[in-house]
Motif scaffolding. Sequence first.
Motif, PDB file in Angstrom:
ATOM      1  N   MET A   1       0.836  -1.193   0.000  1.00 22.49           N
ATOM      2  CA  MET A   1       0.000   0.000   0.000  1.00 22.49           C
ATOM      3  C   MET A   1       0.876   1.250   0.000  1.00 22.49           C
ATOM      4  SD  MET A   1      -2.938   1.189   2.737  1.00 22.49           S
ATOM      5  CE  MET A   1      -3.963  -0.214   2.316  1.00 22.49           C
ATOM      6  N   SER A   2       0.500   2.247  -0.790  1.00 25.13           N
ATOM      7  CA  SER A   2       1.275   3.478  -0.859  1.00 25.13           C
ATOM      8  C   SER A   2       1.175   4.272   0.438  1.00 25.13           C
ATOM      9  CB  SER A   2       0.775   4.344  -2.020  1.00 25.13           C
ATOM     10  OG  SER A   2       0.982   3.696  -3.251  1.00 25.13           O
ATOM     11  N   HIS A   3       2.215   5.052   0.709  1.00 22.76           N
ATOM     12  CA  HIS A   3       2.273   5.838   1.941  1.00 22.76           C
ATOM     13  C   HIS A   3       2.880   7.189   1.609  1.00 22.76           C
ATOM     14  CE1 HIS A   3       3.228   5.814   6.546  1.00 22.76           C
ATOM     15  NE2 HIS A   3       2.926   7.023   6.111  1.00 22.76           N
ATOM     16  N   LEU A   4       2.170   8.248   1.962  1.00 25.93           N
ATOM     17  CA  LEU A   4       2.647   9.617   1.758  1.00 25.93           C
ATOM     18  C   LEU A   4       3.040  10.223   3.096  1.00 25.93           C
ATOM     19  CD1 LEU A   4       3.000  12.222   0.021  1.00 25.93           C
ATOM     20  CD2 LEU A   4       0.589  12.736   0.514  1.00 25.93           C
ATOM     21  N   LEU A   5       4.291  10.695   3.182  1.00 22.35           N
ATOM     22  CA  LEU A   5       4.733  11.498   4.316  1.00 22.35           C
ATOM     23  C   LEU A   5       4.705  12.952   3.887  1.00 22.35           C
ATOM     24  CD1 LEU A   5       5.989  12.016   7.109  1.00 22.35           C
ATOM     25  CD2 LEU A   5       8.235  11.572   6.074  1.00 22.35           C
ATOM     26  N   HIS A   6       3.960  13.776   4.602  1.00 22.20           N
ATOM     27  CA  HIS A   6       3.736  15.180   4.245  1.00 22.20           C
ATOM     28  C   HIS A   6       4.316  16.062   5.351  1.00 22.20           C
ATOM     29  CE1 HIS A   6       0.433  18.468   3.378  1.00 22.20           C
ATOM     30  NE2 HIS A   6       1.666  18.949   3.299  1.00 22.20           N
TER      31      HIS A   6
ATOM     32  N   SER B   1      20.811   4.952   1.932  1.00 16.62           N
ATOM     33  CA  SER B   1      20.149   5.029   0.629  1.00 16.62           C
ATOM     34  C   SER B   1      18.637   4.940   0.774  1.00 16.62           C
ATOM     35  CB  SER B   1      20.627   3.887  -0.278  1.00 16.62           C
ATOM     36  OG  SER B   1      19.922   3.904  -1.507  1.00 16.62           O
ATOM     37  N   LEU B   2      17.954   5.849   0.095  1.00 21.77           N
ATOM     38  CA  LEU B   2      16.489   5.818   0.042  1.00 21.77           C
ATOM     39  C   LEU B   2      16.025   5.638  -1.401  1.00 21.77           C
ATOM     40  CD1 LEU B   2      15.522   8.648   2.582  1.00 21.77           C
ATOM     41  CD2 LEU B   2      15.698   6.189   2.980  1.00 21.77           C
TER      42      LEU B   2
ATOM     43  N   LEU C   1      10.811   9.832  13.843  1.00 17.54           N
ATOM     44  CA  LEU C   1      11.012  10.594  12.615  1.00 17.54           C
ATOM     45  C   LEU C   1      11.540   9.692  11.503  1.00 17.54           C
ATOM     46  CD1 LEU C   1      12.809  13.716  14.160  1.00 17.54           C
ATOM     47  CD2 LEU C   1      10.379  13.478  13.642  1.00 17.54           C
ATOM     48  N   LEU C   2      12.505   8.855  11.849  1.00 20.64           N
ATOM     49  CA  LEU C   2      13.095   7.956  10.867  1.00 20.64           C
ATOM     50  C   LEU C   2      12.091   6.899  10.417  1.00 20.64           C
ATOM     51  CD1 LEU C   2      15.742   7.345   9.394  1.00 20.64           C
ATOM     52  CD2 LEU C   2      16.385   5.880  11.321  1.00 20.64           C
ATOM     53  N   THR C   3      11.284   6.411  11.338  1.00 22.76           N
ATOM     54  CA  THR C   3      10.263   5.417  10.994  1.00 22.76           C
ATOM     55  C   THR C   3       9.282   5.988   9.979  1.00 22.76           C
ATOM     56  OG1 THR C   3      10.454   4.321  13.143  1.00 22.76           O
ATOM     57  CG2 THR C   3       8.412   3.978  11.917  1.00 22.76           C
ATOM     58  N   GLU C   4       8.855   7.227  10.188  1.00 23.83           N
ATOM     59  CA  GLU C   4       7.939   7.876   9.238  1.00 23.83           C
ATOM     60  C   GLU C   4       8.577   7.996   7.862  1.00 23.83           C
ATOM     61  OE1 GLU C   4       5.631  10.754  12.503  1.00 23.83           O
ATOM     62  OE2 GLU C   4       7.045  11.609  11.057  1.00 23.83           O
ATOM     63  N   LEU C   5       9.839   8.404   7.834  1.00 20.51           N
ATOM     64  CA  LEU C   5      10.525   8.575   6.559  1.00 20.51           C
ATOM     65  C   LEU C   5      10.683   7.245   5.831  1.00 20.51           C
ATOM     66  CD1 LEU C   5      12.147  10.248   4.513  1.00 20.51           C
ATOM     67  CD2 LEU C   5      14.148   9.962   5.996  1.00 20.51           C
ATOM     68  N   LEU C   6      11.112   6.222   6.541  1.00 17.56           N
ATOM     69  CA  LEU C   6      11.349   4.930   5.907  1.00 17.56           C
ATOM     70  C   LEU C   6      10.056   4.276   5.433  1.00 17.56           C
ATOM     71  CD1 LEU C   6      14.043   3.509   8.347  1.00 17.56           C
ATOM     72  CD2 LEU C   6      14.411   4.513   6.085  1.00 17.56           C
ATOM     73  N   ALA C   7       8.950   4.571   6.093  1.00 17.94           N
ATOM     74  CA  ALA C   7       7.669   3.966   5.713  1.00 17.94           C
ATOM     75  C   ALA C   7       7.081   4.583   4.452  1.00 17.94           C
ATOM     76  CB  ALA C   7       6.666   4.105   6.865  1.00 17.94           C
ATOM     77  N   ALA C   8       7.523   5.766   4.099  1.00 21.45           N
ATOM     78  CA  ALA C   8       6.902   6.511   2.999  1.00 21.45           C
ATOM     79  C   ALA C   8       7.414   6.068   1.638  1.00 21.45           C
ATOM     80  CB  ALA C   8       7.160   8.002   3.181  1.00 21.45           C
ATOM     81  N   ASP C   9       6.505   6.026   0.678  1.00 24.70           N
ATOM     82  CA  ASP C   9       6.882   5.853  -0.729  1.00 24.70           C
ATOM     83  C   ASP C   9       7.103   7.210  -1.382  1.00 24.70           C
ATOM     84  OD1 ASP C   9       6.359   2.875  -0.964  1.00 24.70           O
ATOM     85  OD2 ASP C   9       4.381   3.578  -0.338  1.00 24.70           O
ATOM     86  N   VAL C  10       6.309   8.190  -0.936  1.00 22.17           N
ATOM     87  CA  VAL C  10       6.405   9.554  -1.453  1.00 22.17           C
ATOM     88  C   VAL C  10       6.598  10.479  -0.258  1.00 22.17           C
ATOM     89  CG1 VAL C  10       5.281  11.392  -2.767  1.00 22.17           C
ATOM     90  CG2 VAL C  10       4.870   8.991  -3.376  1.00 22.17           C
TER      91      VAL C  10
ATOM     92  N   PRO D   1      19.098   0.966   7.899  1.00 25.68           N
ATOM     93  CA  PRO D   1      18.603   1.703   9.068  1.00 25.68           C
ATOM     94  C   PRO D   1      18.036   0.812  10.162  1.00 25.68           C
ATOM     95  CG  PRO D   1      17.946   2.821   7.061  1.00 25.68           C
ATOM     96  CD  PRO D   1      18.552   1.512   6.638  1.00 25.68           C
ATOM     97  N   ALA D   2      17.602  -0.392   9.817  1.00 22.00           N
ATOM     98  CA  ALA D   2      17.081  -1.312  10.832  1.00 22.00           C
ATOM     99  C   ALA D   2      18.146  -1.676  11.849  1.00 22.00           C
ATOM    100  CB  ALA D   2      16.534  -2.572  10.168  1.00 22.00           C
ATOM    101  N   GLY D   3      19.417  -1.468  11.503  1.00 23.93           N
ATOM    102  CA  GLY D   3      20.490  -1.815  12.414  1.00 23.93           C
ATOM    103  C   GLY D   3      20.994  -0.664  13.259  1.00 23.93           C
ATOM    104  N   TYR D   4      20.479   0.534  13.047  1.00 23.47           N
ATOM    105  CA  TYR D   4      20.987   1.691  13.781  1.00 23.47           C
ATOM    106  C   TYR D   4      20.834   1.541  15.290  1.00 23.47           C
ATOM    107  CZ  TYR D   4      20.973   4.267   9.294  1.00 23.47           C
ATOM    108  OH  TYR D   4      21.201   4.686   8.016  1.00 23.47           O
ATOM    109  N   ALA D   5      19.694   1.004  15.711  1.00 22.71           N
ATOM    110  CA  ALA D   5      19.423   0.907  17.149  1.00 22.71           C
ATOM    111  C   ALA D   5      20.446   0.043  17.874  1.00 22.71           C
ATOM    112  CB  ALA D   5      18.017   0.369  17.387  1.00 22.71           C
TER     113      ALA D   5
END
Length: 215
Positions: free
Chosen positions: A1-6, A129-130, A91-100, A69-73
């Motif tokens: 499913m697409s995910h938009l971070l605004h 890398s994103l 903040l990072l979770t929101e960014l990584l979850a987004a397609d746009v 990024p899953a290994g940062y913690a």
Amino acid sequence: MSHLLHLDSSARRASFSRELSARFAEVWRAAHPGADYTYRDVAAEPVPPIGQAWTEICDAVLAAEITDPAGYASVVKTAEQREAWAVIEPLLTELLAADVVLIGAPMYNFSIPATLKLWIDQVTFPKMSLVGKAFVVTGARGGTYLPGTPREPVDHHERYLRDFFAGHYDVDDVTFLHAELTNALVDPRLSPRDPDRVASREQALLGAEKAGREA
């Protein structure tokens, strides 16, 4: 499913960059019914600046050659680092979850708002890398910085973001939509350019609609 971070970053509650980002989000959400949508206003709720503990996490990620990024913690050890990670993680979770990733970013003093830079600092780590994500930036500039204009050389707004996305995130899929000459509304010296301001705004809004349908 697409995910938009605004994200919005304008200090103005009613701003051109917010108008453009809202138009894109409205059209995108209509084109993707049921898709995930996350909104964050970094001007209304500023992200704290990075501190010593963030630099320690960053250095540890680099030293351990962690690129996922899953290994940062895994490098977070001290109480201070855990406190810093508590800011970074959502903040990072929101960014990584987004397609746009949609960013409302006005030009302030030839560059981006400090509130947006604070967010960028918190969510950026070495060799991160994103690739595959699309970024859309809706901007507003008091003058005009288009190619061929006298102020093009001092555009550290679009140029900074374009270079940042390519250099840190390895992302070249970036759409920029700008409302130019917004100061024609308040600066008597620019008032003769108000028709150009109106035309720029309308063109940017149409661009936001088109980009929202196609993203």
